[in-house]
Design an enzyme around this catalytic site. Structure first.
Site, PDB file in Angstrom:
ATOM      1  CG  ASN A 163      37.493  14.220 -23.902  1.00  0.00           C
ATOM      2  OD1 ASN A 163      37.459  14.529 -22.490  1.00  0.00           O
ATOM      3  ND2 ASN A 163      36.808  13.316 -24.204  1.00  0.00           N
ATOM      4  CG  HIS A 206      28.781  14.265 -26.448  1.00  0.00           C
ATOM      5  ND1 HIS A 206      28.868  12.955 -25.758  1.00  0.00           N
ATOM      6  CD2 HIS A 206      29.941  14.951 -25.354  1.00  0.00           C
ATOM      7  CE1 HIS A 206      29.750  13.096 -24.544  1.00  0.00           C
ATOM      8  NE2 HIS A 206      30.204  13.894 -24.719  1.00  0.00           N
ATOM      9  NE  ARG A 216      28.606  10.327 -20.417  1.00  0.00           N
ATOM     10  CZ  ARG A 216      29.802  11.047 -20.776  1.00  0.00           C
ATOM     11  NH1 ARG A 216      29.910  12.053 -20.899  1.00  0.00           N
ATOM     12  NH2 ARG A 216      30.850  10.122 -21.570  1.00  0.00           N
ATOM     13  CD  GLN A 242      24.931  12.046 -26.561  1.00  0.00           C
ATOM     14  OE1 GLN A 242      25.231  12.751 -24.961  1.00  0.00           O
ATOM     15  NE2 GLN A 242      26.264  11.777 -26.999  1.00  0.00           N
TER      16      GLN A 242
END
Ligand code: NDP
Length: 387
Positions: free
Chosen positions: A147, A333, A285, A314
């Site tokens: 990704n 995210h 991050r 998260q």
């Protein structure tokens, strides 16, 4: 037979989709550096469908149960009573995605004596305590490159969104207004601006390549320099330190992994070295930056905007200050989990599992930790505190 615990995000609030906006995905033969896309022997899912939520199961159930293994799929991952924790005692493999990470802390790894493989369906294995994985002989692997381009596209979108003041301008339309002056008092062109990336790996370099046609000046900081030919092709300026780079950049984008060298890199001191009115984009991050220092920098005008889609923890709590700070363009995210990306990392997860169960070596580029030490891409891009 093995128990595999697969931790995935929840299905959409209206239920698992019955149809999709598009019928197919473009065919991609290889990644930009010619690494091949995942090569599992087979897949049991339709490309372009929702695979990363619990009902999607990364398309793994038929394959794993066909081999006689037990597959547990859950989104319940927080606290000692979570379903994840309840299965740790006899789990051999834990799979999760960085968007909805199963935090494999040292305590959890100690509670999982049979754990052999912590697999990241995506990129970035900082949710696994790598020191503990090394100590307990747990292999850590991820689907390198799956990704990276998805995220690079998101970074470009966020840079343009912030600099051109897209989100507030869109909101004026929704509110029924035609408030041109309100929209444009914070709107600029990126043309001629200086943009710098912290790390020029797969994502960082892809961001630079995509910004080149916007006639921006391109800067980077990385521990290893890019080949001369790439520096010349993109007219790149390399900086020996992050500090050196940020003081000349209008836009800074963070594209390095989170590890002991990079935690809290953008603290108050680093933010104060940036140009006043710079934009910071962080899709790497959340813990690379000091949460509250970012809020203060936006409030004081030191930063003109902050966008990204990575938080800590998260999912982020409802009262996380980044939800309400001024001039932000945060997402939850999602950059690396487009349907396109999901197809690639579901296939990559299957490839890694096939290797594991057939006793074949995994691709070196998928390894972060193996045989009690950093390995593969992990040996190049990560550090540990006490290996
Ligand atoms: P790569 O491994 O290709 O690139 C990482 C780069 O970071 C490498 O060039 C590495 O340098 C560099 N780096 C490592 N440590 C430092 C440091 N201390 N200072 C400067 N540079 C450093 O990974 P990707 O580009 O594919 O992904 C990067 C990160 O982005 C991931 O680790 C993950 O945290 C995040 N990510 C986020 C996603 C999302 O959905 N938002 C999805 C995918 C990734 P070198 O190798 O030269 O040492």
């Amino acid at each position: 037979m093995a128990k595999i615990v697969l931790v995935l995000y929840d299905d959409p609030v209206d239920g698992y989709p019955k149809s999709y906006a598009r019928d197919d995905l473009p065919k991609i033969d290889h990644y930009p550096d010619f690494q091949t896309l995942p090569t599992p022997k087979a897949i049991d899912f339709k490309e372009g469908t929702l695979l990363g939520s619990v009902s999607g199961e990364l398309g793994l159930r038929k394959y794993l149960e066909g081999l006689g293994h037990t597959l547990i799929v859950t989104s319940d991952k927080e606290g000692p009573d979570s379903e994840l924790d309840r299965h740790l005692h006899d789990a051999e493999i834990v799979i999760s995605q960085p968007f909805w990470p199963a935090y494999l802390t040292a305590e959890r790894i100690a509670k999982a004596p049979k754990l052999k493989l912590a697999l990241t369906a995506g990129i970035g294995s900082d949710h696994v305590d790598l020191d503990a994985a090394i100590k307990h002989g747990v292999t850590v692997a991820e689907v390198t490159f799956c990704n990276s381009i998805s995220v690079a596209e998101h970074v470009v979108m966020m840079i343009l969104g912030l600099v051109r003041n897209y989100i507030p301008s869109y909101q004026w339309v929704i509110k029924g207004g035609w408030n041109i002056a309100d929209c444009v008092t914070r709107s600029y062109d990126v043309e001629g601006m200086h943009v710098g990336t912290v790390a020029a790996g797969r994502i960082g370099l892809a961001v630079l390549r995509r910004l080149k046609p916007f006639d921006m000046h391109l800067h980077y900081f990385d521990r290893h320099r890019l080949p001369d030919s790439v520096e010349k092709e993109l007219n790149l300026i390399w900086h020996p330190t992050v500090e050196d780079m940020v003081k000349v950049c209008d836009v800074v984008t963070l594209n390095c992994p989170l590890h002991p060298e990079t935690v809290n890199l953008f603290d108050e001191a680093m933010l104060s070295k940036m140009k006043r009115g710079a934009y910071l984009v962080n899709t790497a991050r959340g813990l690379l930056v000091d949460r509250d220092a970012v809020v203060r920098a936006l409030e004081s005008g030191q930063l003109a905007g902050y966008a990204g889609d990575v938080w800590y923890p998260q999912p982020a709590p409802a009262d996380h200050p980044w939800r309400t700070m001024p001039h932000h363009g945060m997402t939850s995210h999602i950059s690396g989990t487009s349907l396109s990306a999901q197809t690639r990392y579901a296939a990559g997860t299957r490839e890694i599992l096939e290797c594991y169960f057939e006793g074949r070596p995994m691709r070196d580029e998928y390894l972060i930790v193996d045989a009690g030490k950093l390995a593969g891409v992990g040996a190049r891009s990560y550090s540990v505190t006490k290996a």
